[in-house]
Write a protein that holds these residues in place. Structure first.
Motif, PDB file in Angstrom:
ATOM      1  N   TRP A 246      -1.590  17.804   9.444  1.00  0.00           N
ATOM      2  CA  TRP A 246      -3.031  17.639   9.869  1.00  0.00           C
ATOM      3  C   TRP A 246      -3.844  18.853   9.055  1.00  0.00           C
ATOM      4  CZ3 TRP A 246      -4.864  18.382  15.438  1.00  0.00           C
ATOM      5  CH2 TRP A 246      -6.208  18.200  15.628  1.00  0.00           C
ATOM      6  N   ILE A 247      -4.597  18.758   8.214  1.00  0.00           N
ATOM      7  CA  ILE A 247      -5.233  19.695   7.425  1.00  0.00           C
ATOM      8  C   ILE A 247      -6.478  19.927   7.739  1.00  0.00           C
ATOM      9  CG2 ILE A 247      -5.769  17.903   5.568  1.00  0.00           C
ATOM     10  CD1 ILE A 247      -5.654  20.011   3.347  1.00  0.00           C
ATOM     11  N   ALA A 248      -6.836  21.275   7.719  1.00  0.00           N
ATOM     12  CA  ALA A 248      -8.308  21.641   8.023  1.00  0.00           C
ATOM     13  C   ALA A 248      -9.022  21.861   6.877  1.00  0.00           C
ATOM     14  CB  ALA A 248      -8.300  22.615   9.109  1.00  0.00           C
ATOM     15  N   HIS A 249      -9.811  21.163   6.391  1.00  0.00           N
ATOM     16  CA  HIS A 249     -10.808  21.678   5.063  1.00  0.00           C
ATOM     17  C   HIS A 249     -12.087  20.868   5.215  1.00  0.00           C
ATOM     18  CE1 HIS A 249     -10.352  21.503   0.442  1.00  0.00           C
ATOM     19  NE2 HIS A 249     -11.091  22.405   0.832  1.00  0.00           N
ATOM     20  N   TYR A 250     -12.936  22.069   5.412  1.00  0.00           N
ATOM     21  CA  TYR A 250     -14.577  21.634   5.903  1.00  0.00           C
ATOM     22  C   TYR A 250     -15.520  21.505   4.641  1.00  0.00           C
ATOM     23  CZ  TYR A 250     -12.684  23.294  10.538  1.00  0.00           C
ATOM     24  OH  TYR A 250     -12.176  23.511  11.623  1.00  0.00           O
ATOM     25  N   TYR A 251     -16.526  20.548   4.776  1.00  0.00           N
ATOM     26  CA  TYR A 251     -17.451  20.563   3.970  1.00  0.00           C
ATOM     27  C   TYR A 251     -16.975  20.477   2.396  1.00  0.00           C
ATOM     28  CZ  TYR A 251     -18.929  23.681   7.935  1.00  0.00           C
ATOM     29  OH  TYR A 251     -19.080  24.103   9.062  1.00  0.00           O
ATOM     30  N   VAL A 252     -16.173  19.348   2.267  1.00  0.00           N
ATOM     31  CA  VAL A 252     -15.906  18.919   0.946  1.00  0.00           C
ATOM     32  C   VAL A 252     -15.976  17.465   0.857  1.00  0.00           C
ATOM     33  CG1 VAL A 252     -14.470  21.048   0.313  1.00  0.00           C
ATOM     34  CG2 VAL A 252     -13.457  19.007   1.625  1.00  0.00           C
ATOM     35  N   ASP A 253     -16.012  16.714  -0.008  1.00  0.00           N
ATOM     36  CA  ASP A 253     -16.089  15.206  -0.440  1.00  0.00           C
ATOM     37  C   ASP A 253     -14.811  14.648  -0.091  1.00  0.00           C
ATOM     38  OD1 ASP A 253     -19.021  14.927  -1.028  1.00  0.00           O
ATOM     39  OD2 ASP A 253     -18.403  16.030  -2.641  1.00  0.00           O
ATOM     40  N   GLN A 265      -9.147  17.132   9.188  1.00  0.00           N
ATOM     41  CA  GLN A 265     -10.443  17.924   9.991  1.00  0.00           C
ATOM     42  C   GLN A 265     -11.493  18.364   8.803  1.00  0.00           C
ATOM     43  OE1 GLN A 265     -10.293  21.860  12.283  1.00  0.00           O
ATOM     44  NE2 GLN A 265      -9.927  20.556  13.919  1.00  0.00           N
ATOM     45  N   HIS A 266     -12.443  17.425   8.911  1.00  0.00           N
ATOM     46  CA  HIS A 266     -13.226  17.484   7.765  1.00  0.00           C
ATOM     47  C   HIS A 266     -14.595  18.387   8.228  1.00  0.00           C
ATOM     48  CE1 HIS A 266     -15.946  14.447   9.113  1.00  0.00           C
ATOM     49  NE2 HIS A 266     -14.668  13.514   9.531  1.00  0.00           N
ATOM     50  N   ASP A 280     -15.121  19.107  16.561  1.00  0.00           N
ATOM     51  CA  ASP A 280     -14.351  18.903  15.169  1.00  0.00           C
ATOM     52  C   ASP A 280     -14.226  17.323  15.228  1.00  0.00           C
ATOM     53  OD1 ASP A 280     -14.199  21.866  15.030  1.00  0.00           O
ATOM     54  OD2 ASP A 280     -12.141  21.587  16.132  1.00  0.00           O
ATOM     55  N   LEU A 281     -14.490  17.058  13.928  1.00  0.00           N
ATOM     56  CA  LEU A 281     -14.165  15.449  13.393  1.00  0.00           C
ATOM     57  C   LEU A 281     -13.091  15.461  12.687  1.00  0.00           C
ATOM     58  CD1 LEU A 281     -17.824  14.501  13.051  1.00  0.00           C
ATOM     59  CD2 LEU A 281     -16.610  14.105  15.045  1.00  0.00           C
ATOM     60  N   ASN A 282     -12.277  14.270  12.768  1.00  0.00           N
ATOM     61  CA  ASN A 282     -11.249  13.964  12.001  1.00  0.00           C
ATOM     62  C   ASN A 282     -11.035  12.722  11.669  1.00  0.00           C
ATOM     63  OD1 ASN A 282      -9.300  16.709  12.836  1.00  0.00           O
ATOM     64  ND2 ASN A 282     -10.482  16.200  14.662  1.00  0.00           N
ATOM     65  N   VAL A 283     -10.425  12.572  10.281  1.00  0.00           N
ATOM     66  CA  VAL A 283      -9.879  11.007  10.087  1.00  0.00           C
ATOM     67  C   VAL A 283      -8.436  10.935   9.929  1.00  0.00           C
ATOM     68  CG1 VAL A 283     -11.981  10.659   8.808  1.00  0.00           C
ATOM     69  CG2 VAL A 283     -10.305  11.470   7.623  1.00  0.00           C
TER      70      VAL A 283
END
Length: 297
Positions: A246-253, A265-266, A280-283
């Protein structure tokens, strides 16, 4: 009578010399007033120029630092969405299964209103909840949230925040005593975000002990949560690639991580009806059927 002995002549001579000095015909060892001012004026001009240059440099440095730490990380939020905008943010394109993760930080949740988010264009399917931290800290909202998530039809999961300075097996046993997972629940999650000043090898050994203990108890491989940078820096050993990531990586396309991952977790600034605070929002990287296959049988 010679002039040497003539007092009147001596006085006239002094006056003549004084007059000559005023006219500048006779040089003096003492600098004139203009000469005194000249270097002072020059020094003042240089110090003023240096002060202006220093001010420009300070302002420039402050602007760069302010942009790097306060604007750049959030610049993505101001970009026009290439796809859909929901929950106050741009939703990553190409993913159909969405979810959130919550803790006591979100406060009391309106579960009836949260349930309505299943009817949006980006319906919420799963919810991860913080259960434990370290060896003795319970999240005060976990018990109620865990029951409500199941009662309202969400696929639920629980996570533990790892403290490197506390014995790994003590942390694992604490999680086991706290979290009773049922069929249909997602595998337990280990949230690793800090090193606790541990050496890399020692940190990895502790994490592996936690994962092994949890897998032995629940009969399923735990999910490993951490940021992209943390994983590549501290958990780059191939043994950690065997766990769902489960990767946390914000503010990227899009996710830049080259390895396999299951959840992304985008953003941490989602605005979800039914929850007052940012969430937190996730896909999920797959279909709803694949998400259900990941759950405990």
């Amino acid at each position: 009578m010679s002039s040497r002995n003539n007092p009147i002549s001596a006085v006239q001579k002094k006056r003549t010399v004084a007059t000559t000095r005023k006219k500048g015909t006779v040089s003096s060892s003492k600098p004139s007033r203009a000469q005194k001012k000249a270097p002072m004026k020059h020094g003042y001009s240089m110090s003023g120029w240096l002060r202006n240059l220093l001010a420009v440099v300070i302002i420039g440095c402050f602007s760069v630092i302010f942009y790097y730490f306060f604007l750049r990380p959030y610049a993505y939020r101001w970009k026009p969405c290439n796809g859909m905008k929901e929950y106050g943010v741009c939703i990553p394109s190409g993913y159909d299964i969405h979810g959130i993760d919550i803790s006591h930080y979100q406060g009391k949740i309106d579960w009836g209103r949260l349930l309505q988010n299943k009817q949006t264009a980006t319906p919420l399917h799963f919810i991860f909840m913080k259960a434990t931290e370290g060896g003795d800290h319970n999240d005060t909202t976990f018990e109620a949230n865990f029951v409500n998530a199941r009662n309202h039809g969400f696929i639920r999961g629980a996570y533990h925040f790892y403290i490197p300075g506390t014995d790994a097996l003590k942390q694992a046993d604490f999680f086991i005593r706290t979290v009773k997972l049922d069929s249909g629940d997602l595998p337990p999650v280990l949230d690793v975000e800090v090193t606790g000043r541990k050496e890399k090898k020692e940190l990895q050994q502790g994490i592996k002990r936690w994962l092994d203990r949890i897998e032995s108890h629940y009969g399923v491989k735990p999910i490993l949560y951490t940021s992209y940078k943390f994983k590549t820096r501290y958990l780059d050993d191939s043994i950690f690639n065997a766990y769902p990531y489960w990767i946390a990586h914000y503010y990227v396309d899009s996710v830049k991580y080259q390895g396999k991952w299951h959840f992304w977790q985008h953003t941490d600034v989602g605005n979800v009806p039914g929850i007052k605070e940012d969430v937190d929002l996730n896909v999920f990287n797959g279909t709803l059927e694949e998400l259900k296959k990941l759950t405990i049988k």
